[in-house]
Scaffold this active site. Structure first.
Site, short mmCIF file in Angstrom:
data_model
loop_
_atom_site.label_atom_id
_atom_site.label_comp_id
_atom_site.label_asym_id
_atom_site.label_seq_id
_atom_site.Cartn_x
_atom_site.Cartn_y
_atom_site.Cartn_z
CE LYS A 237 1.44 -9.36 -10.89
NZ LYS A 237 0.86 -8.92 -9.62
CE1 TYR B 277 4.63 -8.15 -12.30
CE2 TYR B 277 3.78 -8.16 -14.55
CZ TYR B 277 3.74 -7.67 -13.25
OH TYR B 277 2.82 -6.72 -12.92
CB ALA C 299 -0.92 0.00 1.23
#
Ligand code: NAD
Length: 247
Positions: A158, A154, A13
Site C-alpha cells: 500500500k 500488505y 468490484a
C-alpha cells in the site's frame, strides 16, 4: 459530482468496498465495467447498475496478469466506447509476522495490490491519453502510511501504491489525467470480519470518530476524486479513517 457519460472500471468490484464504489459511481451516472476474479459476483454488480439505467458489463480478469488486464481494457473500450475512470481496488491480505512470512505470501500480496494497480493503470492509460481526460483512483490503506505489525507485505504494497499514484500523477498531468489515492482506515467488510471483537475494541480506542468505517464512506471519497469537481487535485492521498492518522 455527476458522472453522466463517463465510463468507469472498478477492479475487485464483486464485493465489499469495490461493490460500494461501482454502485456509487453508477448511481451518479457512470457506465460501469465491474472487474473481478469472481465473475458471478461481478455480474450481480453489473446487473444492479443496469437496473439503474446504466450500461454495465462484468469482466473476469486477474489483475496480476498483464495479458488479462490488457484484454480487459480493450474490451471495455470497444464495448463502452471510452475509459474515463479506473479505480484500482482489488486487494488481498496474507498476514503474518515477518520471520514467519512465507515468500509466496509476500509475492501474492505485492502481486495483487501493487503490480495489479500498475498493470491496470498501464492498460488504461493509453486510452485515457487518446481521450485527453482521465481519473485514476488507487485504494491504498492507512497501514501504508503508518505500518502494521503482522502486515509487512500488505503495508509495503500500500505504501508502494502511494508512490505509484504520485508517479502516475506527475507523468500524466500534462495529458489532463489525474491520479489520486484513497487511504481507508478500518472498514467493515469481509477483509476485517476476520478480526476478533477484542482487536476491534482496541482499534476503536485509536479512532477519534469512534466507529469503524463503512464501504460507503470510502465510495464517497472515490466519487469525488473521479468527478470534474476534483479536476485540480492530483497526486493526493485522501485519508478516510475516522481520524486514526492525521497527516
Ligand atoms: P474484499 O476481500 O471484501 O474484496 C476484494 C475483492 O477483490 C473481491 O471481490 C475479490 O474477488 C477481488 N480480487 C481479489 N484478488 C483479485 C485479483 N487478483 N484480480 C481481480 N480481483 C481480485 O476486500 P475489501 O475490504 O472490499 O477491500 C477492497 C480494497 O480496499 C483492497 O484494496 C483493500 O486492501 C482496501 N482496504 C480495505 C480496508 C478494510 O478495512 N476493509 C482498509 C483499507 C484498505
Amino acid at each position: 459530482m455527476q458522472l453522466s457519460g463517463r465510463v468507469a472500471i472498478v477492479t475487485g468490484a464483486g464485493q465489499g468496498i469495490g461493490k460500494a464504489i461501482a454502485l456509487k459511481l453508477a448511481s451518479y451516472g457512470a457506465d460501469i465495467a465491474a472487474v473481478d476474479v469472481n465473475l458471478e459476483k461481478a455480474q450481480e454488480i453489473a446487473k444492479e447498475a443496469q437496473s439503474m439505467g446504466r450500461r454495465a458489463m462484468a469482466i473476469k480478469a486477474d489483475v496480476t496478469s498483464v495479458k488479462e488486464t490488457e484484454e480487459m481494457a480493450e474490451k471495455v473500450f470497444n464495448d463502452l466506447e471510452a475509459i474515463h475512470v479506473l479505480v484500482n481496488n482489488a486487494g488481498i491480505t496474507r498476514d503474518g509476522l515477518i520471520l514467519r512470512m512465507k515468500e509466496e505470501d509476500w509475492d501474492a500480496v505485492i502481486g495483487v495490490n501493487l503490480k495489479g494497480a500498475f498493470n491496470c493503470s498501464k492498460a488504461v492509460l493509453k486510452y485515457m491519453t487518446k481521450m485527453k481526460w482521465g481519473r485514476i483512483v488507487n485504494i491504498a490503506s492507512v497501514v501504508g502510511e503508518m505500518g502494521n505489525a503482522g502486515q509487512a507485505n500488505y503495508a509495503a504494497s500500500k505504501a508502494g501504491v502511494i508512490g505509484l499514484t504520485k508517479s502516475i500523477a506527475r507523468e500524466f498531468a500534462s495529458r489532463n489525467i489525474t491520479c489520486n489515492a484513497v487511504a481507508p482506515g478500518f472498514i467493515e467488510t469481509a477483509m476485517t470480519d476476520a478480526l476478533s471483537d477484542k482487536v476491534k475494541e482496541d482499534l476503536l480506542k485509536h479512532i477519534p470518530l469512534g466507529r469503524l468505517g463503512g464501504p460507503n464512506d470510502v465510495a464517497m471519497g472515490v466519487l469525488f476524486l473521479s468527478s470534474n469537481a476534483a479536476g485540480y487535485i492530483t497526486g493526493h492521498v485522501l485519508d478516510i479513517n475516522g481520524g486514526m492518522v492525521m497527516a
